[in-house]
Enzyme design. Structure first.
Site, PDB file in Angstrom:
ATOM      1  N   LYS A 187       5.765  -8.790   0.415  1.00 52.81           N
ATOM      2  CA  LYS A 187       5.732  -7.361   0.102  1.00 52.81           C
ATOM      3  C   LYS A 187       5.316  -6.543   1.330  1.00 52.81           C
ATOM      4  CE  LYS A 187       5.349  -3.468  -2.272  1.00 52.81           C
ATOM      5  NZ  LYS A 187       4.251  -3.282  -3.233  1.00 52.81           N
ATOM      6  N   ASN A 195       8.224   1.698   4.825  1.00 53.45           N
ATOM      7  CA  ASN A 195       7.240   2.784   4.801  1.00 53.45           C
ATOM      8  C   ASN A 195       7.172   3.532   6.120  1.00 53.45           C
ATOM      9  OD1 ASN A 195       6.703   1.753   2.256  1.00 53.45           O
ATOM     10  ND2 ASN A 195       4.495   1.947   2.467  1.00 53.45           N
TER      11      ASN A 195
END
Length: 312
Positions: A187, A195
């Protein structure tokens, strides 16, 4: 179950709404006064898969917490740099039986949590649910997701499985993992590409994925994460992880989503978690003697963007 959502931003609000709808006694805790006041005055407003709803959930500023009924479960969704302060503030809600589930982005949060609670009560995981913070007291929730979690304490596998079942009863699609650190690094590779790159380039994930250099950038960043992870006993399948990251590009699924760092920095001029994602890999790289030039640069560029936008 009495549940405290510690950090009621976009994702915390999603979990709060779903657990509330699942029949749990949920209280939201956050440090943003405008957000807390909006929920107190107007309820938590959400566009839930296209349907506008308002959910009345108890909410309080973390500075308002006093000794009261202890929580069965505290789910941590605060920002990484705010974790220690949040744990200090929610301490009056913690008993010897309270479980803490950490679902923060980033790496190594258990080192902070174990200062406040015994290891056997700590559970860590990650989530692939998405959520957007529209403004104070307003969120946008769409798509499907899942949660993986594991116990940190020895002989707590059954407790972890029971916790996963409780979350799943509220539709959160949780499951037990026997290798959560692999999942967390996997993740983190999504966070360490989507991001920061979407925030720097001011695009959503599909728009970034449509650029010619996208694949090479993703491969390079994932390889840096994998080299560091290997020194910590986590052997990432880099080919599969790259495919997993690039699945975010699909505009028919979550490609049109702007990641949480984008929402914090670009939309709300708030400081980011970059030091706990790419920055953590850069620090660990120096510790292990592994070059991490892309993570070094991406960390510095996000800090530049924070300074330019006067993020707080």
């Amino acid at each position: 179950m009495k549940v405290i959502i510690a950090g009621a931003g976009a994702m915390g609000s999603r979990f709060g709404i779903m657990l509330h709808k699942g029949g749990n006694d949920v209280t939201l805790v956050d440090g943003w006064p405008d957000h807390v006041n909006a929920i107190k005055e107007n309820g938590l407003k959400a566009n839930f898969n296209g349907e506008d709803i308002t959910v009345n959930i108890p909410v309080m500023l973390q500075s308002e917490i006093k000794a009261s009924e202890k929580a069965d479960l505290i789910i941590l969704f605060t920002k990484s740099m705010q974790l220690d302060k949040m744990l200090q503030d929610v301490k009056p809600l913690i008993s010897d039986q309270t479980k803490i589930l950490c679902l923060l982005n980033g790496i190594g949060h258990e080192d902070t949590i174990e200062k406040y609670i015994p290891m056997e009560n700590i559970f860590i995981g990650n989530t692939m649910w998405t959520a957007g913070l529209v403004g104070p007291g307003q969120v946008k929730l769409f798509g499907n997701g899942s949660v993986e979690l594991q116990n940190l304490g020895k002989n707590q596998e059954d407790a972890a499985k029971e916790l996963a079942a409780t979350l799943s009863e509220s539709g959160l699609n949780a499951k037990y993992s026997d290798n959560i650190h692999y999942s967390i690094y996997r993740k983190a590779c999504v966070n360490g590409t989507m991001n920061c790159l979407c925030s720097i380039l001011d695009v959503n994930m599909a728009e970034f994925g449509a650029t010619k250099p996208a694949h090479d950038i993703v491969v390079t960043v994932v390889n840096e994460f994998a080299a560091v992870a290997k020194h910590e006993g986590v052997d990432l399948d880099t080919k599969e992880v790259v495919e997993h990251v690039e699945s975010c590009f699909d505009p028919e699924t979550i490609g049109k989503h702007y990641p949480s760092m984008y929402q914090d920095l670009i939309n709300n001029h708030r400081l980011t978690e970059i030091d706990y994602i790419n920055g953590a890999v850069a620090r660990k790289g120096k510790k292990y003697g592994i070059p991490t030039p892309y993570c070094d640069l991406l960390t510095q560029l996000i800090h530049c963007k924070e300074d330019i936008l006067q993020a707080k």
